[in-house]
Write a protein that holds these residues in place. Structure first.
Motif, PDB file in Angstrom:
ATOM      1  N   LEU A  32       0.830  -1.208   0.000  1.00 18.87           N
ATOM      2  CA  LEU A  32       0.000   0.000   0.000  1.00 18.87           C
ATOM      3  C   LEU A  32       0.864   1.258   0.000  1.00 18.87           C
ATOM      4  CD1 LEU A  32      -2.770  -1.094   2.518  1.00 18.87           C
ATOM      5  CD2 LEU A  32      -3.053  -0.716   0.060  1.00 18.87           C
ATOM      6  N   GLN A  33       1.984   1.211   0.708  1.00 21.70           N
ATOM      7  CA  GLN A  33       2.894   2.359   0.697  1.00 21.70           C
ATOM      8  C   GLN A  33       3.513   2.543  -0.689  1.00 21.70           C
ATOM      9  OE1 GLN A  33       5.554   2.696   4.216  1.00 21.70           O
ATOM     10  NE2 GLN A  33       4.370   0.994   5.067  1.00 21.70           N
ATOM     11  N   ALA A  34       3.915   1.428  -1.307  1.00 22.24           N
ATOM     12  CA  ALA A  34       4.489   1.504  -2.659  1.00 22.24           C
ATOM     13  C   ALA A  34       3.452   2.003  -3.656  1.00 22.24           C
ATOM     14  CB  ALA A  34       5.017   0.134  -3.077  1.00 22.24           C
ATOM     15  N   GLY A  35       2.183   1.622  -3.444  1.00 20.03           N
ATOM     16  CA  GLY A  35       1.124   2.022  -4.360  1.00 20.03           C
ATOM     17  C   GLY A  35       0.884   3.512  -4.411  1.00 20.03           C
ATOM     18  N   LEU A  36       1.403   4.240  -3.423  1.00 16.55           N
ATOM     19  CA  LEU A  36       1.275   5.695  -3.425  1.00 16.55           C
ATOM     20  C   LEU A  36       2.191   6.343  -4.454  1.00 16.55           C
ATOM     21  CD1 LEU A  36       1.333   6.325   0.448  1.00 16.55           C
ATOM     22  CD2 LEU A  36      -0.691   6.325  -1.023  1.00 16.55           C
ATOM     23  N   HIS A  37       3.185   5.576  -4.966  1.00 11.29           N
ATOM     24  CA  HIS A  37       4.245   6.169  -5.780  1.00 11.29           C
ATOM     25  C   HIS A  37       4.424   5.517  -7.146  1.00 11.29           C
ATOM     26  CE1 HIS A  37       5.335   8.225  -2.077  1.00 11.29           C
ATOM     27  NE2 HIS A  37       5.441   7.051  -1.462  1.00 11.29           N
ATOM     28  N   THR A  38       3.447   4.752  -7.608  1.00  8.26           N
ATOM     29  CA  THR A  38       3.620   4.088  -8.895  1.00  8.26           C
ATOM     30  C   THR A  38       2.311   4.031  -9.668  1.00  8.26           C
ATOM     31  OG1 THR A  38       4.362   2.055  -9.991  1.00  8.26           O
ATOM     32  CG2 THR A  38       3.219   1.799  -7.894  1.00  8.26           C
ATOM     33  N   LYS A  39       2.450   4.036 -10.989  1.00 10.04           N
ATOM     34  CA  LYS A  39       1.305   3.828 -11.877  1.00 10.04           C
ATOM     35  C   LYS A  39       1.438   2.499 -12.622  1.00 10.04           C
ATOM     36  CE  LYS A  39       0.473   8.775 -12.621  1.00 10.04           C
ATOM     37  NZ  LYS A  39       0.365   9.866 -13.629  1.00 10.04           N
ATOM     38  N   ASP A  40       2.396   1.693 -12.206  1.00  9.89           N
ATOM     39  CA  ASP A  40       2.679   0.433 -12.902  1.00  9.89           C
ATOM     40  C   ASP A  40       1.970  -0.762 -12.281  1.00  9.89           C
ATOM     41  OD1 ASP A  40       4.382   1.674 -14.752  1.00  9.89           O
ATOM     42  OD2 ASP A  40       6.093   1.520 -13.381  1.00  9.89           O
ATOM     43  N   VAL A  41       1.190  -0.542 -11.238  1.00  7.50           N
ATOM     44  CA  VAL A  41       0.458  -1.636 -10.592  1.00  7.50           C
ATOM     45  C   VAL A  41      -0.976  -1.642 -11.106  1.00  7.50           C
ATOM     46  CG1 VAL A  41      -0.457  -2.490  -8.397  1.00  7.50           C
ATOM     47  CG2 VAL A  41       1.892  -1.665  -8.529  1.00  7.50           C
ATOM     48  N   ASP A  42      -1.443  -2.828 -11.505  1.00 15.52           N
ATOM     49  CA  ASP A  42      -2.805  -2.970 -12.023  1.00 15.52           C
ATOM     50  C   ASP A  42      -3.777  -3.516 -10.991  1.00 15.52           C
ATOM     51  OD1 ASP A  42      -2.507  -2.385 -15.066  1.00 15.52           O
ATOM     52  OD2 ASP A  42      -0.819  -3.690 -14.582  1.00 15.52           O
ATOM     53  N   ALA A  43      -3.267  -4.157  -9.938  1.00 18.67           N
ATOM     54  CA  ALA A  43      -4.135  -4.697  -8.893  1.00 18.67           C
ATOM     55  C   ALA A  43      -3.274  -5.160  -7.729  1.00 18.67           C
ATOM     56  CB  ALA A  43      -4.974  -5.857  -9.418  1.00 18.67           C
ATOM     57  N   MET A  44      -3.931  -5.328  -6.591  1.00 17.49           N
ATOM     58  CA  MET A  44      -3.264  -5.871  -5.406  1.00 17.49           C
ATOM     59  C   MET A  44      -4.168  -6.881  -4.712  1.00 17.49           C
ATOM     60  SD  MET A  44      -1.318  -2.695  -3.504  1.00 17.49           S
ATOM     61  CE  MET A  44       0.067  -1.844  -4.297  1.00 17.49           C
ATOM     62  N   ILE A  45      -3.541  -7.939  -4.187  1.00 16.75           N
ATOM     63  CA  ILE A  45      -4.195  -8.898  -3.304  1.00 16.75           C
ATOM     64  C   ILE A  45      -3.466  -8.778  -1.970  1.00 16.75           C
ATOM     65  CG2 ILE A  45      -4.792 -11.318  -2.896  1.00 16.75           C
ATOM     66  CD1 ILE A  45      -4.378 -11.727  -5.961  1.00 16.75           C
ATOM     67  N   LEU A  46      -4.172  -8.379  -0.926  1.00 12.89           N
ATOM     68  CA  LEU A  46      -3.525  -8.084   0.352  1.00 12.89           C
ATOM     69  C   LEU A  46      -4.104  -8.963   1.453  1.00 12.89           C
ATOM     70  CD1 LEU A  46      -3.387  -4.191   0.048  1.00 12.89           C
ATOM     71  CD2 LEU A  46      -1.714  -5.893  -0.715  1.00 12.89           C
ATOM     72  N   ASP A  47      -3.274  -9.862   1.935  1.00 11.81           N
ATOM     73  CA  ASP A  47      -3.661 -10.859   2.927  1.00 11.81           C
ATOM     74  C   ASP A  47      -3.141 -10.437   4.298  1.00 11.81           C
ATOM     75  OD1 ASP A  47      -3.702 -13.144   4.599  1.00 11.81           O
ATOM     76  OD2 ASP A  47      -3.585 -14.504   2.901  1.00 11.81           O
ATOM     77  N   SER A  48      -4.054 -10.299   5.269  1.00 16.72           N
ATOM     78  CA  SER A  48      -3.679  -9.986   6.656  1.00 16.72           C
ATOM     79  C   SER A  48      -2.861  -8.699   6.741  1.00 16.72           C
ATOM     80  CB  SER A  48      -2.891 -11.149   7.284  1.00 16.72           C
ATOM     81  OG  SER A  48      -3.615 -12.354   7.193  1.00 16.72           O
ATOM     82  N   THR A  49      -3.381  -7.654   6.132  1.00 17.19           N
ATOM     83  CA  THR A  49      -2.649  -6.393   6.019  1.00 17.19           C
ATOM     84  C   THR A  49      -2.237  -5.854   7.387  1.00 17.19           C
ATOM     85  OG1 THR A  49      -3.882  -5.845   4.021  1.00 17.19           O
ATOM     86  CG2 THR A  49      -2.756  -4.041   5.141  1.00 17.19           C
TER      87      THR A  49
END
Length: 342
Positions: free
Chosen positions: A192-209
């Motif tokens: 989630l922290q990395a997702g603040l700084h990239t447009k190269d991610v198309d989706a995330m699956i986050l288990d036990s965040t």
């Protein structure tokens, strides 16, 4: 006046207010007692701070097991040993690349705190094999705190986010047009922290965040040792920058907790999670407006053990989500084509 009257007058006079001076021995004893009490107080204070320093050091330097296997031995998957730089160039990362011939989509696994790329209690090899059967390339790598060669301290995602962004960049440079980050525990919080700084991610699956913030930090410490919230929380916040170079204020947990990410996210969590209370992912999920985002709160499930407890349902839900990600990508392509034709 007779003698009797004189004596009565003398007895009726007030006693002198001048204190009786303490003897040198009594003064010395008083000083010794005060010094002893102060010494005990300072010793207890030192022990209290030393305990917090030890906790902060342990949290910053998790014990990580060595690698015991590899994709070929575990699941007969052909793989390549890879190295790539963290996005900020701070260090080189080590990992595995499991190619799926002809595929332009990749899943990047983001392991949790105290684990390496194998994360055996999930177990990660089973999920990598599942992703590979869905025709995804797979990237598995070690964060700096799990490195087999040059180990770094753990920073709760501040440094690790740059390392994950390096793995995403690696996937992109190897031809991936669809990149999904699959994170676990602190690896999910790092995603989630990395997702603040990239447009190269198309989706995330986050288990036990697990998102490192003052509340979750104290929650986990209290599960192990019953310390008072105050001043324990303040002492730890002062010690972290000294021991691992990272202040909690440098972790963008407040921004993450408010962020509506542009890509779909599938949150998976258990109600019996003692390390990361499930209301946190519920709140994160509620912030998302992407129509393909989803959340699964598994009743009674423990931290990072949901796949072990409900393997079929877990894989079914993940497969459905990834199918929706593909659908979302096709919708975006169609919309872009329609705009171009207008």
């Amino acid at each position: 006046m007779n003698n009797t009257s004189q004596n009565e007058v003398q007895l009726s006079r007030p006693l002198s207010s001048t204190p009786i001076p303490l003897s040198p021995r009594l003064i010395r004893f008083k000083h010794i007692v005060v010094a002893l009490l102060l010494s005990i107080l300072f010793f207890l204070l030192f022990c209290f701070i030393a305990l917090h320093a030890y906790i902060a050091w342990v949290l910053s330097n998790p014990t990580v097991a060595p690698l015991y296997s590899n994709p070929m031995q575990a699941k007969s998957m052909k793989y390549e040993d890879i190295t790539f730089p963290a996005l900020d160039g701070s260090r080189m990362m080590q990992g595995w690349y499991i190619p799926s011939p002809g595929s332009s989509k990749t899943i990047v696994f983001s392991h949790g705190y105290g684990a390496n790329r194998e994360e055996t209690w999930i177990p990660m090899y089973d999920l990598a094999h599942f992703a590979h059967r869905l025709n995804f390339n797979v990237v598995m790598f070690d964060y700096g705190f799990a490195s087999q060669n040059s180990k770094d301290v753990a920073t709760g995602g501040k440094v690790e986010a740059q390392q994950l962004l390096g793995a995403i960049q690696f996937a992109k440079q190897h031809g991936s047009k669809q990149i999904v980050v699959w994170g676990f525990s602190m690896g999910a919080g790092t995603a989630l922290q990395a997702g603040l700084h990239t447009k190269d991610v198309d989706a995330m699956i986050l288990d036990s965040t697990f998102l490192l913030e003052p509340d979750t930090l104290y929650h986990n410490i209290k599960n192990q040792i019953d310390l008072p919230r105050h001043p324990s929380q303040e002492i730890l916040e002062l010690l972290f920058p000294v021991l691992n170079g990272t202040s909690l204020n440098q972790i963008p947990y407040q921004e993450v907790k408010k962020k509506d990410y542009p890509f779909p996210i599938f949150f998976i969590h258990g109600t019996a999670d003692e390390k990361a209370p499930y209301p946190i992912p519920e709140k994160l999920a509620a912030n998302q407006t992407n129509p393909f985002s989803d959340v699964w709160i598994s009743k009674g499930s423990l931290h990072e053990l949901i796949f072990r407890e409900h393997p079929r349902e877990y894989l079914r839900r993940v497969s459905t989500f990834l199918g929706n990600v593909k659908l979302a990508e096709q919708i975006d392509i169609d919309n872009a084509r329609n705009l171009k034709n207008k």
